[in-house]
Scaffold this motif. Structure first.
Motif, PDB file in Angstrom:
ATOM      1  N   ARG A  74      11.305  -2.824 -12.709  1.00  0.00           N
ATOM      2  CA  ARG A  74      10.922  -3.086 -11.327  1.00  0.00           C
ATOM      3  C   ARG A  74      11.988  -2.628 -10.358  1.00  0.00           C
ATOM      4  NH1 ARG A  74      11.435  -8.871 -11.755  1.00  0.00           N
ATOM      5  NH2 ARG A  74       9.427  -8.775 -12.789  1.00  0.00           N
ATOM      6  N   HIS A  75      11.550  -2.404  -9.125  1.00  0.00           N
ATOM      7  CA  HIS A  75      12.437  -2.085  -8.014  1.00  0.00           C
ATOM      8  C   HIS A  75      12.454  -3.257  -7.047  1.00  0.00           C
ATOM      9  CE1 HIS A  75      12.540   2.610  -8.122  1.00  0.00           C
ATOM     10  NE2 HIS A  75      12.320   2.135  -9.336  1.00  0.00           N
ATOM     11  N   THR A  76      13.499  -3.307  -6.209  1.00  0.00           N
ATOM     12  CA  THR A  76      13.461  -4.137  -5.012  1.00  0.00           C
ATOM     13  C   THR A  76      13.233  -3.202  -3.839  1.00  0.00           C
ATOM     14  OG1 THR A  76      14.943  -5.800  -5.941  1.00  0.00           O
ATOM     15  CG2 THR A  76      14.689  -5.758  -3.545  1.00  0.00           C
ATOM     16  N   TYR A  77      12.150  -3.445  -3.104  1.00  0.00           N
ATOM     17  CA  TYR A  77      11.727  -2.546  -2.033  1.00  0.00           C
ATOM     18  C   TYR A  77      12.292  -3.023  -0.698  1.00  0.00           C
ATOM     19  CZ  TYR A  77       8.614  -0.746  -5.600  1.00  0.00           C
ATOM     20  OH  TYR A  77       8.122  -0.194  -6.765  1.00  0.00           O
ATOM     21  N   ILE A  89       2.632  -2.715   3.763  1.00  0.00           N
ATOM     22  CA  ILE A  89       3.170  -3.898   3.095  1.00  0.00           C
ATOM     23  C   ILE A  89       2.159  -4.475   2.109  1.00  0.00           C
ATOM     24  CG2 ILE A  89       4.067  -6.229   3.433  1.00  0.00           C
ATOM     25  CD1 ILE A  89       5.985  -4.055   4.330  1.00  0.00           C
ATOM     26  N   GLU A  90       0.876  -4.368   2.408  1.00  0.00           N
ATOM     27  CA  GLU A  90      -0.133  -4.887   1.486  1.00  0.00           C
ATOM     28  C   GLU A  90      -0.067  -4.192   0.130  1.00  0.00           C
ATOM     29  OE1 GLU A  90      -3.702  -4.470   3.751  1.00  0.00           O
ATOM     30  OE2 GLU A  90      -3.451  -6.397   4.787  1.00  0.00           O
ATOM     31  N   HIS A  91       0.273  -2.912   0.117  1.00  0.00           N
ATOM     32  CA  HIS A  91       0.467  -2.214  -1.156  1.00  0.00           C
ATOM     33  C   HIS A  91       1.652  -2.803  -1.921  1.00  0.00           C
ATOM     34  CE1 HIS A  91      -2.507   0.983  -0.978  1.00  0.00           C
ATOM     35  NE2 HIS A  91      -2.180   1.225   0.277  1.00  0.00           N
ATOM     36  N   LEU A  92       2.712  -3.150  -1.211  1.00  0.00           N
ATOM     37  CA  LEU A  92       3.885  -3.724  -1.869  1.00  0.00           C
ATOM     38  C   LEU A  92       3.611  -5.144  -2.355  1.00  0.00           C
ATOM     39  CD1 LEU A  92       6.763  -2.374   0.399  1.00  0.00           C
ATOM     40  CD2 LEU A  92       5.860  -1.438  -1.735  1.00  0.00           C
ATOM     41  N   VAL A  93       2.763  -5.867  -1.640  1.00  0.00           N
ATOM     42  CA  VAL A  93       2.338  -7.185  -2.124  1.00  0.00           C
ATOM     43  C   VAL A  93       1.638  -7.039  -3.471  1.00  0.00           C
ATOM     44  CG1 VAL A  93       0.787  -9.129  -1.695  1.00  0.00           C
ATOM     45  CG2 VAL A  93       2.199  -8.228   0.167  1.00  0.00           C
ATOM     46  N   GLU A  94       0.832  -6.005  -3.612  1.00  0.00           N
ATOM     47  CA  GLU A  94       0.146  -5.758  -4.885  1.00  0.00           C
ATOM     48  C   GLU A  94       1.150  -5.538  -6.012  1.00  0.00           C
ATOM     49  OE1 GLU A  94      -3.128  -2.621  -6.766  1.00  0.00           O
ATOM     50  OE2 GLU A  94      -2.796  -2.708  -4.595  1.00  0.00           O
ATOM     51  N   LEU A  95       2.203  -4.777  -5.739  1.00  0.00           N
ATOM     52  CA  LEU A  95       3.241  -4.571  -6.753  1.00  0.00           C
ATOM     53  C   LEU A  95       3.964  -5.879  -7.058  1.00  0.00           C
ATOM     54  CD1 LEU A  95       4.777  -1.158  -5.604  1.00  0.00           C
ATOM     55  CD2 LEU A  95       3.186  -1.569  -7.483  1.00  0.00           C
ATOM     56  N   ARG A  96       4.213  -6.668  -6.033  1.00  0.00           N
ATOM     57  CA  ARG A  96       4.870  -7.970  -6.231  1.00  0.00           C
ATOM     58  C   ARG A  96       4.036  -8.863  -7.144  1.00  0.00           C
ATOM     59  NH1 ARG A  96       6.305 -12.154  -7.559  1.00  0.00           N
ATOM     60  NH2 ARG A  96       7.091 -13.935  -6.386  1.00  0.00           N
ATOM     61  N   LEU A  97       2.748  -8.933  -6.907  1.00  0.00           N
ATOM     62  CA  LEU A  97       1.881  -9.798  -7.704  1.00  0.00           C
ATOM     63  C   LEU A  97       1.762  -9.312  -9.146  1.00  0.00           C
ATOM     64  CD1 LEU A  97      -0.926 -10.487  -5.069  1.00  0.00           C
ATOM     65  CD2 LEU A  97       0.878 -12.059  -5.819  1.00  0.00           C
ATOM     66  N   GLU A 134       2.954 -13.763   7.129  1.00  0.00           N
ATOM     67  CA  GLU A 134       1.746 -12.951   7.023  1.00  0.00           C
ATOM     68  C   GLU A 134       1.505 -12.431   5.608  1.00  0.00           C
ATOM     69  OE1 GLU A 134      -0.369 -12.575   9.538  1.00  0.00           O
ATOM     70  OE2 GLU A 134       0.937 -13.812  10.803  1.00  0.00           O
ATOM     71  N   HIS A 135       2.581 -12.237   4.839  1.00  0.00           N
ATOM     72  CA  HIS A 135       2.438 -11.596   3.527  1.00  0.00           C
ATOM     73  C   HIS A 135       2.932 -12.459   2.365  1.00  0.00           C
ATOM     74  CE1 HIS A 135       1.358  -7.791   5.464  1.00  0.00           C
ATOM     75  NE2 HIS A 135       2.363  -7.990   6.305  1.00  0.00           N
ATOM     76  N   LYS A 136       3.495 -13.633   2.652  1.00  0.00           N
ATOM     77  CA  LYS A 136       4.000 -14.546   1.616  1.00  0.00           C
ATOM     78  C   LYS A 136       5.064 -13.872   0.750  1.00  0.00           C
ATOM     79  CE  LYS A 136       1.154 -17.518   3.236  1.00  0.00           C
ATOM     80  NZ  LYS A 136       1.682 -18.498   4.231  1.00  0.00           N
TER      81      LYS A 136
END
Length: 361
Positions: A74-77, A89-97, A134-136
């Motif tokens: 994993r990366h830290t974005y 950011i919604e794309h990055l939320v997907e990676l986070r989940l 907004e994105h948790k």
């Protein structure tokens, strides 16, 4: 520096000798700018297409490369506050989940003229709260209080270290502290002039946070030491290497995942030799690397097939040598370091959520 046969034998011993078990904690600090172009910024639709391609690569490497805990690569974005767009950011939320990384704060400011205290504070707080509410995303200390974040300074000019260029706020470190920054991961920055004399350390600033560049002097973190004043300065490796090419001059090894370096076990040795630890816990070695996610020539080296090959080689070497690899986000790595300060030992995996708890948990 040894050369020829003696150098080869030294490297051979590195690969083959039995060594005390080490836990290698890898953090990949990604200066993540999907709009980056060499001569400007691309439009939002192109950025979204770039992110779709990035996600495919992230899912691919995450499914094939896992550490000794079963944690995915994993990366830290570190996403630029001034480039915020909800859809990105919604794309990055997907990676986070999916367990493929976490999001933290990057900021370019003071570019055209020196920034002000008021504007810097407003920029950090607004973006911090947007990510959290907004994105948790981001984290909270023990799960309560204001959102907390890790930081990478755009153009490397942390705490106005360059004297006005790309920052302009002498008290930036104090503002980071007050707005919930738990760690800065800008360094190393050599050969840029923003590099400070302290290298290969995890430390708190030894100078007052109101001063310009208080991180130029250090109080290293140590086992059973006092709880550090945040933000912790969390550096990556910085050493000179003669291992690249035939030049009589050394190359600066700064942990950059790019096409400018040959990725082999000699490079891993350099990172281990930097010996970035919490004093008194020598078996936990922190290896903070960095990359720029949308430099075209570097993508393969930080998320593509070359990254798969290299980190597979590292895992294979560690399997043979008895070392353990742990892929960690910025938050997880700082939690592990804080656990070491409090005297804990053993498997670093047990302390990924020690103090800083993800808001999305």
């Amino acid at each position: 520096m040894e050369r020829g046969a003696s150098s080869f034998l030294k490297f051979f011993r590195f690969v083959e000798d039995s060594e005390p078990e080490k836990h290698l904690i890898f953090i990949i600090s990604n200066h993540f700018e999907p709009g980056w172009l060499e001569n400007g910024t691309c439009g939002i639709e192109q950025q979204l297409r770039r992110l779709e391609k990035w996600k495919k690569r992230a899912f691919s490497i995450g499914s094939s490369i896992t550490d000794h805990d079963g944690t995915k690569f994993r990366h830290t974005y570190f996403f630029p506050a001034e480039q915020y767009e909800r859809r990105l950011i919604e794309h990055l939320v997907e990676l986070r989940l999916a367990g493929l990384g976490e999001v933290e704060i990057h900021l370019h400011h003071g570019v055209d003229k020196p920034d002000t205290v008021e504007n810097l504070r407003r920029s950090l707080v607004n973006f911090r709260d947007t990510l959290a509410e907004e994105h948790k995303l981001l984290s909270r200390w023990e799960g309560i209080g204001q959102p907390m974040y890790a930081f990478v300074h755009g153009n490397l000019a942390l705490a106005n270290v360059t004297g006005g260029k790309f920052c302009g706020v002498d008290s930036e470190m104090r503002i980071l502290h007050e707005t919930g920054c738990y760690a800065d991961m800008t360094l190393p920055s050599a050969p840029d002039r923003s590099q400070v004399p302290v290298i290969n350390k995890i430390y708190e600033c030894a100078l007052p946070l109101e001063q310009r560049a208080p991180h130029r002097e250090a109080i290293p973190l140590k086992v059973f030491g006092s709880r550090p004043t945040l933000p912790v300065i969390f550096q990556g490796p910085l050493i000179l290497s003669w291992a690249y090419g035939n030049s009589p001059l050394p190359k600066i090894e700064n942990g950059c995942l790019s096409s400018g370096f040959r990725n082999d076990l000699q490079r891993l040795k350099h990172w281990m030799d930097a010996n970035i630890i919490v004093k008194g816990r020598p078996e936990w070695i922190f290896i903070k690397l960095f990359c720029h996610g949308f430099f075209d020539s570097d993508i393969d080296f930080c998320i593509g097939e070359e990254a798969k090959r290299f980190f597979s080689e590292i895992l294979e070497y560690c399997d043979k040598s008895g070392h353990k690899v742990h892929f960690a986000t910025a938050r997880e790595a700082v939690n592990i370091a804080l656990a070491a300060v409090d005297g804990f030992s053993g498997n670093p995996n047990d302390f990924r959520d020690y103090k800083l708890k993800s808001i999305s948990s």
